[in-house]
Design an enzyme around this catalytic site. Sequence first.
Site, PDB file in Angstrom:
ATOM      1  N   ASP A 127      23.400 -28.644 107.471  1.00  0.00           N
ATOM      2  CA  ASP A 127      24.424 -28.200 106.524  1.00  0.00           C
ATOM      3  C   ASP A 127      25.734 -28.981 106.679  1.00  0.00           C
ATOM      4  O   ASP A 127      26.083 -29.409 107.777  1.00  0.00           O
ATOM      5  CB  ASP A 127      24.680 -26.697 106.758  1.00  0.00           C
ATOM      6  CG  ASP A 127      25.420 -26.066 105.606  1.00  0.00           C
ATOM      7  OD1 ASP A 127      25.504 -26.674 104.523  1.00  0.00           O
ATOM      8  OD2 ASP A 127      25.935 -24.946 105.784  1.00  0.00           O
TER       9      ASP A 127
ATOM     10  N   ASN B  85      17.934 -24.238  96.432  1.00  0.00           N
ATOM     11  CA  ASN B  85      18.670 -25.491  96.163  1.00  0.00           C
ATOM     12  C   ASN B  85      18.440 -26.052  94.753  1.00  0.00           C
ATOM     13  O   ASN B  85      19.176 -26.936  94.317  1.00  0.00           O
ATOM     14  CB  ASN B  85      18.344 -26.564  97.210  1.00  0.00           C
ATOM     15  CG  ASN B  85      18.990 -26.319  98.564  1.00  0.00           C
ATOM     16  OD1 ASN B  85      18.486 -26.735  99.606  1.00  0.00           O
ATOM     17  ND2 ASN B  85      20.125 -25.619  98.578  1.00  0.00           N
TER      18      ASN B  85
END
Length: 247
Positions: free
Chosen positions: A25, A73
């Site tokens: 991330d 996503n």
Amino acid sequence: MRLFQKKNPQTPERPVPAHIAIIMDGNGRWAKKRGLPRTAGHKAGAETFRRIANYAKSIGLKYLTVYAFSTENWKRSEEEVSAIMELLERYLREAIADMDKNQVRFCFFGDLSRLSPQLQQEAALAAERSKKYAGVQVNFCLNYGGRDEILRAARRFARQCVDGQAVPEELTQAQFSDLLYSAGVPDPDLIIRPSGEIRTSNFLLWQSAYSEYYFTDTLWPDFTARDLEKAIASYNHRSRRYGGVKK
Ligand code: FPP
């Protein structure tokens, strides 16, 4: 550069955990800080993955699982999704070409059917051709979600019951684990999340029941072998009791 000595994971003073999982991330914020497009952050993140996978191999890690693309996503812009998919394709093409040199075993967790035929083909080829290697196994989580994985396993089990091949009351945790994408892979010992976010984000929900977590503010593209070393050192100071008491 290898910071850790390769050791038998059983060696008590500095054991390397068998399985580390990483939520990669912070790519977007890394790019923003530099006035670059988000896609530049993913490109840098893919490079970091290459370095960390090499380092993980050099210290004798058995399994490295990375969250490369989640079931959520797809909500991102088409441009960003395509950029991530292209990076993955390029990585797999290179990994297939260099397979004998690198000796990494590849495995994929997730519903790959939504990916491009090209990417599906490369993933299948990488998994098939690398089966023979005995070193580190890299598990790519692609179109992966922990809840989705559990739901699919539940559906598969329900189907077995309907077909008379299984009995609901007899299902064990080990059998349920074998219905997951991660069948045959031990649960992660350590889960690392860089970028300052402190949540699990639907990653390995079943498998993380007794995993140790390590959070750091470092953004994934800036994550180095030294950061991995720090995470492992932190892990080595934990007392894993699995709900029991320390002996
Ligand atoms: C999370 O950061 C990252 C992703 C959703 C994509 C991860 C993909 C890669 C690192 C490239 C994949 C390729 C290989 C070869 C591994 P974010 O974009 O959510 O960052 P932010 O929270 O700062 O916006």
